[in-house]
Motif scaffolding. Sequence first.
Motif, mmCIF file in Angstrom:
data_model
loop_
_atom_site.group_PDB
_atom_site.id
_atom_site.type_symbol
_atom_site.label_atom_id
_atom_site.label_comp_id
_atom_site.label_asym_id
_atom_site.label_seq_id
_atom_site.Cartn_x
_atom_site.Cartn_y
_atom_site.Cartn_z
ATOM 1 N N GLN A 4 17.813 3.379 -1.034
ATOM 2 C CA GLN A 4 18.160 3.617 0.363
ATOM 3 C C GLN A 4 18.678 2.341 1.028
ATOM 4 O O GLN A 4 19.633 2.378 1.800
ATOM 5 C CB GLN A 4 16.945 4.151 1.136
ATOM 6 N N ILE A 5 18.063 1.218 0.719
ATOM 7 C CA ILE A 5 18.516 -0.058 1.279
ATOM 8 C C ILE A 5 19.928 -0.373 0.775
ATOM 9 O O ILE A 5 20.790 -0.806 1.547
ATOM 10 C CB ILE A 5 17.526 -1.195 0.943
ATOM 11 N N ALA A 6 20.171 -0.141 -0.499
ATOM 12 C CA ALA A 6 21.514 -0.360 -1.060
ATOM 13 C C ALA A 6 22.536 0.546 -0.373
ATOM 14 O O ALA A 6 23.660 0.124 -0.088
ATOM 15 C CB ALA A 6 21.507 -0.114 -2.570
ATOM 16 N N LYS A 7 22.130 1.780 -0.089
ATOM 17 C CA LYS A 7 23.016 2.701 0.623
ATOM 18 C C LYS A 7 23.332 2.173 2.017
ATOM 19 O O LYS A 7 24.492 2.205 2.456
ATOM 20 C CB LYS A 7 22.392 4.092 0.710
ATOM 21 N N GLN A 8 22.343 1.677 2.729
ATOM 22 C CA GLN A 8 22.583 1.119 4.068
ATOM 23 C C GLN A 8 23.560 -0.055 3.988
ATOM 24 O O GLN A 8 24.439 -0.204 4.839
ATOM 25 C CB GLN A 8 21.278 0.659 4.703
ATOM 26 N N PHE A 9 23.381 -0.878 2.973
ATOM 27 C CA PHE A 9 24.267 -2.022 2.796
ATOM 28 C C PHE A 9 25.697 -1.559 2.515
ATOM 29 O O PHE A 9 26.646 -2.061 3.109
ATOM 30 C CB PHE A 9 23.737 -2.912 1.660
ATOM 31 N N ARG A 10 25.841 -0.594 1.607
ATOM 32 C CA ARG A 10 27.179 -0.064 1.304
ATOM 33 C C ARG A 10 27.796 0.586 2.544
ATOM 34 O O ARG A 10 28.975 0.425 2.821
ATOM 35 C CB ARG A 10 27.103 0.980 0.187
ATOM 36 N N ASP A 11 26.973 1.347 3.271
ATOM 37 C CA ASP A 11 27.480 2.090 4.425
ATOM 38 C C ASP A 11 28.060 1.176 5.499
ATOM 39 O O ASP A 11 29.082 1.515 6.106
ATOM 40 C CB ASP A 11 26.377 2.953 5.039
ATOM 41 N N VAL A 56 26.163 -12.953 2.468
ATOM 42 C CA VAL A 56 26.088 -11.959 1.398
ATOM 43 C C VAL A 56 26.147 -12.671 0.047
ATOM 44 O O VAL A 56 25.332 -12.421 -0.844
ATOM 45 C CB VAL A 56 27.221 -10.909 1.514
ATOM 46 N N SER A 57 27.087 -13.601 -0.100
ATOM 47 C CA SER A 57 27.244 -14.342 -1.357
ATOM 48 C C SER A 57 26.018 -15.174 -1.684
ATOM 49 O O SER A 57 25.607 -15.259 -2.848
ATOM 50 C CB SER A 57 28.471 -15.255 -1.284
ATOM 51 N N ALA A 58 25.428 -15.787 -0.655
ATOM 52 C CA ALA A 58 24.238 -16.618 -0.874
ATOM 53 C C ALA A 58 23.065 -15.774 -1.358
ATOM 54 O O ALA A 58 22.372 -16.140 -2.320
ATOM 55 C CB ALA A 58 23.873 -17.361 0.411
ATOM 56 N N VAL A 132 20.579 -9.482 6.294
ATOM 57 C CA VAL A 132 22.025 -9.492 5.992
ATOM 58 C C VAL A 132 22.679 -8.230 6.563
ATOM 59 O O VAL A 132 23.762 -8.300 7.162
ATOM 60 C CB VAL A 132 22.272 -9.625 4.469
ATOM 61 N N ILE A 133 22.036 -7.088 6.421
ATOM 62 C CA ILE A 133 22.588 -5.838 6.964
ATOM 63 C C ILE A 133 22.702 -5.928 8.491
ATOM 64 O O ILE A 133 23.737 -5.578 9.067
ATOM 65 C CB ILE A 133 21.724 -4.625 6.547
ATOM 66 N N GLU A 134 21.655 -6.418 9.150
ATOM 67 C CA GLU A 134 21.687 -6.577 10.608
ATOM 68 C C GLU A 134 22.787 -7.549 11.026
ATOM 69 O O GLU A 134 23.487 -7.324 12.017
ATOM 70 C CB GLU A 134 20.335 -7.093 11.109
ATOM 71 N N HIS A 135 22.937 -8.621 10.283
ATOM 72 C CA HIS A 135 23.949 -9.638 10.565
ATOM 73 C C HIS A 135 25.348 -9.034 10.504
ATOM 74 O O HIS A 135 26.207 -9.312 11.354
ATOM 75 C CB HIS A 135 23.774 -10.780 9.549
ATOM 76 N N ILE A 136 25.581 -8.195 9.513
ATOM 77 C CA ILE A 136 26.890 -7.559 9.365
ATOM 78 C C ILE A 136 27.144 -6.597 10.524
ATOM 79 O O ILE A 136 28.238 -6.587 11.102
ATOM 80 C CB ILE A 136 27.013 -6.877 7.992
#
Length: 156
Positions: A4-11, A56-58, A132-136
């Motif tokens: 689910q976390i990966a999905k949020q990141f992709r989304d 993201v890279s870090a 990272v998701i919040e930052h994006i």
Amino acid sequence: MTEQIAKQFRDVHFGGNWTASNLKENLADVTWQQATTKVYSFNTIAALVYHMNYYVSAVLKVLKGELLNASDKYSFDYPLISSSEDWDKLLNKTWKDAEDFAVLVEKMPEDKLQKDFSNNKYGNYYRNIHGVIEHIHYHLGQIALIKKILLQANEG
């Protein structure tokens, strides 16, 4: 949970999130000239894209088992963008890093989410991945506004 976390990141990168706004669609029609145009005292779109992907890279490197090697003072040191090729290169790195990041989060054992991230002063994996998701999301909003300002300026 990790799926689910990966999905949020992709989304947030590619679409399908609750906010109906994502990075790829917002940037799809942005030219390199628009990406490098300064609006007021804001960062440029290119600077924001680089800045987001810097983190993201870090974190991606840590997910791959490497040491955390990042510093806020370098997070806006983006390469010169002076052509569509330069802009495409930055975008392609962003999309590739995003997918690689999501794949590693997806495959991560759930118990790792509660483990220290690189160093206990940074909190756990869960906190850093969601950070990272919040930052994006935060900078995506800025990009959307800057883009609207640029488009209105061209109309007037």
